[in-house]
Enzyme design. Structure first.
Site, short mmCIF file in Angstrom:
data_model
loop_
_atom_site.label_atom_id
_atom_site.label_comp_id
_atom_site.label_asym_id
_atom_site.label_seq_id
_atom_site.Cartn_x
_atom_site.Cartn_y
_atom_site.Cartn_z
N GLU A 68 8.04 28.54 -39.02
CA GLU A 68 8.24 29.98 -39.16
C GLU A 68 8.51 30.68 -37.84
O GLU A 68 9.32 31.61 -37.77
CB GLU A 68 7.03 30.59 -39.87
CG GLU A 68 6.92 30.27 -41.35
CD GLU A 68 6.28 28.92 -41.63
OE1 GLU A 68 6.19 28.55 -42.82
OE2 GLU A 68 5.88 28.23 -40.67
N HIS A 136 -2.70 31.04 -48.60
CA HIS A 136 -1.46 31.41 -49.26
C HIS A 136 -1.61 32.68 -50.11
O HIS A 136 -0.82 32.92 -51.01
CB HIS A 136 -0.98 30.28 -50.18
CG HIS A 136 -0.64 29.01 -49.48
ND1 HIS A 136 -1.61 28.16 -49.00
CD2 HIS A 136 0.55 28.44 -49.16
CE1 HIS A 136 -1.03 27.11 -48.43
NE2 HIS A 136 0.27 27.27 -48.51
#
Length: 336
Positions: A68, A136
């Site tokens: 990321e 998450h």
């Protein structure tokens, strides 16, 4: 236009509204590109990029490694070079890995160069709990609201998903566009004609006289459910969907609180230094003190256990409890 003169709409799912917006912007501007994990032939983890790889090819819809920080860094550099990249981060939790290029480069670029350069980057990320556990499920939009030069938006309907995405892709500064896992299958009416929703404009989803509820994202649906049930017991709630967190539309919220006299904020993130406390503080600065309450997630990681997950995040019952307490006691309270 429809027969009665109102703009024509078509019904589609939240994820389809994102695709519609991206497709239109990519067709009209060849410098719009998409980067991220599984955005190519797979069509995105939530199918929110379906069909774009087939139409625009691998040059403009590029799969990236599970990295990321690198993806946001490449996106920020491409934006500074004149492209308009959208970088998809599948889970909001992992935007943390891209904070350095997003915050220290993209958000500051216009300031560092005296306006000579900007980074028209969109980081699209998915927040919220849906059975996927501690790493998450987080909602950290309040962290991002404090960054100068960074815009933060969070749509709750397909129409807003469409209109805010168009605004994000046309913005001159970096934008974090936050959708929610539970919203992708939600249907709604979306304008047929191209429609841009400007940043910094909240919307009143439901009118009321006794209490103002301010919220955003999926919690707007929770607030509307609670308001409907409260109406049955004689409590009238006005529900404001913030839509844009940075910039924040204080005028709409303050105007509502001035009418109702009470403010309740709802968020799926943490209450400490959260969206709600910022909204309440700015309303107080604008119109003076009014009793307020906050509803947010418990101060604990969100479990993948469905019972514990449900206990952690706000639901309509908790919102109703907070609303009744605020109306009855008319004093600051906190419901976790």
């Amino acid at each position: 236009m429809s027969a009665d003169g109102t703009p024509a709409t078509t019904k589609m799912f939240f994820r389809e509204a994102i695709i519609k917006s991206l497709r239109e912007e990519m067709r009209s501007n060849p410098r719009v590109i998409i980067l991220g994990q599984d955005v190519g032939s797979f069509g995105g983890s939530y199918r929110e990029f379906d069909g774009l790889f087939v139409e625009f090819g691998p040059e403009r819809v590029r799969d990236t490694p599970v990295a990321e920080a690198a993806a946001v860094g490449v996106g920020a550099g491409a934006a500074a070079a004149g492209y308009r990249p959208l970088v998809s981060i599948t889970y909001m939790d992992f935007t943390m890995l891209g904070f350095d290029p997003l915050i220290n480069y993209a958000a500051k670029l216009r300031y560092k160069t005296g306006g000579l350069l900007s980074a028209p980057l969109v980081v699209k990320t998915t927040a919220g709990a849906l059975g996927q556990g501690v790493a998450h499920s987080q909602c950290i939009e309040a962290w991002l609201m404090s960054v100068p030069g960074l815009k933060v938006v969070a749509p709750s309907t397909p129409a807003d998903a469409y209109g805010l995405m168009k605004a994000a892709l046309r913005s001159e500064g970096p934008v974090v566009y936050i959708d929610h896992k539970r919203l992708f299958p939600v249907p709604g009416e979306v304008p047929v004609a191209e429609t841009v929703i400007p940043f910094g404009k909240a919307i009143i989803r439901r009118s009321g006289t006794d209490l103002t509820i301010a919220t955003h994202g999926f919690m707007a649906r929770v607030a509307l459910e609670a308001a409907q049930k409260l109406e049955e017991s004689g409590l009238s709630c006005e529900v404001i969907d913030l839509r844009s967190l940075a910039p924040l539309d204080v005028e709409t919220v303050a105007g509502s609180v001035k009418r109702t006299g009470l403010l309740l904020t709802i968020e799926e993130g943490q209450l400490t230094c959260g969206v709600g406390v910022e909204v309440a503080a700015r309303v107080t600065e604008r119109i003076g003190y009014h009793p307020s309450a906050r509803v947010g997630a418990l101060p604990a990681p969100v479990s993948s256990n469905p019972v514990l997950e449900a206990a952690c995040i706000p639901d309509a019952a908790r919102v109703m409890s907070a609303a009744r307490a605020l109306v009855n006691e008319r004093r600051p309270i906190e419901i976790r």
